[in-house]
Design an enzyme around this catalytic site. Structure first.
Site, PDB file in Angstrom:
ATOM      1  N   PRO A  10     -10.319 -20.234 108.815  1.00 37.12           N
ATOM      2  CA  PRO A  10     -11.406 -20.150 109.803  1.00 37.12           C
ATOM      3  C   PRO A  10     -12.036 -18.761 109.859  1.00 37.12           C
ATOM      4  O   PRO A  10     -13.116 -18.604 110.418  1.00 37.12           O
ATOM      5  CB  PRO A  10     -10.708 -20.484 111.130  1.00 37.12           C
ATOM      6  CG  PRO A  10      -9.273 -20.183 110.909  1.00 37.12           C
ATOM      7  CD  PRO A  10      -8.996 -20.368 109.444  1.00 37.12           C
ATOM      8  N   GLY A  13     -15.727 -15.602 105.373  1.00 37.64           N
ATOM      9  CA  GLY A  13     -17.182 -15.475 105.379  1.00 37.64           C
ATOM     10  C   GLY A  13     -17.715 -15.313 106.782  1.00 37.64           C
ATOM     11  O   GLY A  13     -17.311 -14.432 107.535  1.00 37.64           O
ATOM     12  N   GLY A  66     -13.065 -18.206 101.355  1.00 37.41           N
ATOM     13  CA  GLY A  66     -13.588 -17.281 100.346  1.00 37.41           C
ATOM     14  C   GLY A  66     -12.668 -17.241  99.133  1.00 37.41           C
ATOM     15  O   GLY A  66     -11.698 -18.008  99.032  1.00 37.41           O
ATOM     16  N   ASN A  71      -7.741 -18.222  95.825  1.00 32.67           N
ATOM     17  CA  ASN A  71      -6.662 -17.584  95.064  1.00 32.67           C
ATOM     18  C   ASN A  71      -5.302 -17.954  95.659  1.00 32.67           C
ATOM     19  O   ASN A  71      -4.361 -18.281  94.927  1.00 32.67           O
ATOM     20  CB  ASN A  71      -6.855 -16.057  95.053  1.00 32.67           C
ATOM     21  CG  ASN A  71      -5.756 -15.350  94.291  1.00 32.67           C
ATOM     22  OD1 ASN A  71      -4.582 -15.420  94.671  1.00 32.67           O
ATOM     23  ND2 ASN A  71      -6.104 -14.681  93.205  1.00 32.67           N
ATOM     24  N   ASP A 272      -9.494  -8.526  95.351  1.00 25.88           N
ATOM     25  CA  ASP A 272      -8.577  -7.819  96.254  1.00 25.88           C
ATOM     26  C   ASP A 272      -7.627  -6.933  95.467  1.00 25.88           C
ATOM     27  O   ASP A 272      -7.219  -7.285  94.364  1.00 25.88           O
ATOM     28  CB  ASP A 272      -7.754  -8.821  97.078  1.00 25.88           C
ATOM     29  CG  ASP A 272      -8.599  -9.506  98.128  1.00 25.88           C
ATOM     30  OD1 ASP A 272      -9.363  -8.812  98.826  1.00 25.88           O
ATOM     31  OD2 ASP A 272      -8.520 -10.750  98.234  1.00 25.88           O
TER      32      ASP A 272
HETATM   33  N1  LIG Z   1      -6.908 -17.312 110.641  1.00 21.98           N
HETATM   34  C1  LIG Z   1      -7.017 -16.177 109.926  1.00 21.98           C
HETATM   35  N2  LIG Z   1      -7.495 -15.040 110.515  1.00 21.98           N
HETATM   36  C2  LIG Z   1      -7.647 -13.902 109.810  1.00 21.98           C
HETATM   37  N3  LIG Z   1      -7.345 -13.775 108.489  1.00 21.98           N
HETATM   38  C3  LIG Z   1      -6.874 -14.864 107.852  1.00 21.98           C
HETATM   39  C4  LIG Z   1      -6.695 -16.106 108.526  1.00 21.98           C
HETATM   40  N4  LIG Z   1      -6.225 -17.012 107.645  1.00 21.98           N
HETATM   41  C5  LIG Z   1      -6.104 -16.356 106.449  1.00 21.98           C
HETATM   42  N5  LIG Z   1      -6.489 -15.083 106.575  1.00 21.98           N
HETATM   43  C6  LIG Z   1      -6.581 -14.058 105.514  1.00 21.98           C
HETATM   44  O1  LIG Z   1      -7.959 -13.890 105.113  1.00 21.98           O
HETATM   45  C7  LIG Z   1      -7.958 -13.431 103.755  1.00 21.98           C
HETATM   46  C8  LIG Z   1      -9.382 -13.388 103.182  1.00 21.98           C
HETATM   47  O2  LIG Z   1      -9.978 -14.605 103.206  1.00 21.98           O
HETATM   48  P1  LIG Z   1     -11.155 -15.050 102.220  1.00 21.98           P
HETATM   49  O3  LIG Z   1     -11.176 -14.267 100.966  1.00 21.98           O
HETATM   50  O4  LIG Z   1     -11.074 -16.507 102.120  1.00 21.98           O
HETATM   51  O5  LIG Z   1     -12.455 -14.733 103.066  1.00 21.98           O
HETATM   52  P2  LIG Z   1     -13.492 -13.585 102.931  1.00 21.98           P
HETATM   53  O6  LIG Z   1     -12.793 -12.278 102.776  1.00 21.98           O
HETATM   54  O7  LIG Z   1     -14.454 -13.731 104.053  1.00 21.98           O
HETATM   55  O8  LIG Z   1     -14.203 -14.010 101.576  1.00 21.98           O
HETATM   56  P3  LIG Z   1     -14.948 -13.077 100.541  1.00 21.98           P
HETATM   57  O9  LIG Z   1     -13.921 -12.080 100.076  1.00 21.98           O
HETATM   58  O10 LIG Z   1     -15.430 -13.975  99.450  1.00 21.98           O
HETATM   59  O11 LIG Z   1     -16.043 -12.461 101.341  1.00 21.98           O
HETATM   60  C9  LIG Z   1      -6.943 -14.354 103.128  1.00 21.98           C
HETATM   61  O12 LIG Z   1      -6.439 -13.860 101.921  1.00 21.98           O
HETATM   62  C10 LIG Z   1      -5.845 -14.419 104.228  1.00 21.98           C
HETATM   63  O13 LIG Z   1      -4.859 -13.432 104.004  1.00 21.98           O
END
Ligand SMILES: Nc1ncnc2c1ncn2[C@@H]1O[C@H](COP(=O)(O)OP(=O)(O)OP(=O)(O)O)[C@@H](O)[C@H]1O
Length: 296
Positions: A10, A13, A66, A71, A272
């Site tokens: 949740p 992005g 994301g 991954n 990452d």
């Molecule tokens: N409920 C949560 N709240 C905060 N962090 C979370 C939660 N669930 C998972 N995560 C962490 O968020 C990390 C990053 O998520 P993800 O890469 O899907 O999104 P993003 O960083 O927004 O995407 P992108 O890097 O493409 O912009 C995951 O590797 C996980 O460790």
């Protein structure tokens, strides 16, 4: 009786996961008899959920999030003997694997496709006990990732990384790298080394235009020493033509490559920071199957 696990981050992005959850659940219910919805709360939840889905022989596991979430899901199933088919609903900034698979970056469209998309084989990569689905980078990209703010990422997407990368070119000397593969050895300095499984790197879909998601190859790019303006001139190639034939790039393909350095250099896997050199990277050819629209 068929089962799918829908794993939603949740926080990914623009935090749209909850909004799309209901539509995704309904769409998957057209295809599978049981839809098991899981929301992640923290790092590694997605890996644990996906591992459970494999061990309980779910037919499919859909990652909604994301690149970090995708991954994690891949990491959860990669080690198992039975591996459910992967589905992807991209919610992140870069979404390289979705781009490479022709999965729409609009979440609603990506969900709709899951109703009847065929499955196809997918390569993944492994180093030490880590898995990746897209890219390993050593060098400047690690700095760029740390410098990009959340606001820049949201407004500029992958171009933000490129801009930070260009700035870093000015400020840093290249890194000493030793690379060994059957096809090639390299012992010298490079500002940036990239190993890609797919054509899309950092949101640039033409970066490795030779790469296919199931070709069983690692595509290795050793960027030679570059000035700031050389790097700027490479931008059109990045956006359209692929950089393998650029003068400033050494390019080859292999199935396994070892990378070492006399410095303690961090590596970046799928966007990452994840571990340090030395690493031995290998491709696991067609190790997974993934739902994707019929490709071009
Ligand atoms: N409920 C949560 N709240 C905060 N962090 C979370 C939660 N669930 C998972 N995560 C962490 O968020 C990390 C990053 O998520 P993800 O890469 O899907 O999104 P993003 O960083 O927004 O995407 P992108 O890097 O493409 O912009 C995951 O590797 C996980 O460790």
């Amino acid at each position: 009786m068929s089962k799918v696990m829908l794993i939603i981050n949740p926080s990914s992005g623009k935090e749209l996961g909850k909004k799309h959850a209901e539509f995704a659940e309904g769409t998957l219910a057209q295809r599978f008899t049981e839809v098991d919805v899981r929301f992640t709360e923290k790092e590694l939840d997605a890996t644990q959920f996906a591992k459970q889905a494999a061990q309980e022989r779910y037919d499919a596991v859909v990652a909604m999030g994301g690149d970090g979430t995708v991954n994690e899901v891949i990491t959860g199933i990669a080690e198992q003997d039975y591996r459910p088919t992967l589905g992807i609903v991209p919610l992140g900034t870069v979404n390289d694997l979705a781009r490479a698979l022709n999965i729409p970056t609009d979440p609603q469209e990506a969900i709709s496709i899951l109703e009847d998309a065929p499955s196809r084989p997918l390569d993944i990569g492994k180093y030490d006990d880590h898995y990746f689905m897209n890219v390993i980078a050593v060098g400047l990209i690690a700095e760029a990732v740390e410098e990009v703010s959340v606001e820049q990422k949201t407004s500029l997407g992958s171009v933000a990384y490129f801009i930070e990368g260009l700035k870093a070119f000015k400020d840093h000397s290249p890194y000493p790298i030793q690379l060994t593969a059957t096809e090639k050895s390299f012992d010298g300095e490079t500002p940036l080394l990239i190993i890609s499984l797919t054509n899309s790197v950092g949101g640039f879909e033409s970066f490795a235009k030779e790469a296919r998601v199931d070709d069983g190859l690692l595509h290795v790019f050793i960027i030679k020493q570059l000035g700031f303006f050389d790097a700027l001139q490479a931008l059109p190639k990045l956006l359209t033509g692929g950089i393998a034939d650029a003068d400033q790039v050494d390019y080859f393909t292999t199935k396994e490559v070892r990378i070492d350095s006399k410095e303690h250099l961090p590596i970046n896997a799928d966007g990452d920071t994840a571990g340090h050199l030395p690493i031995t990277v290998q491709v696991l050819s067609q190790h997974l199957t993934v739902f994707a629209p019929v490709s071009n």
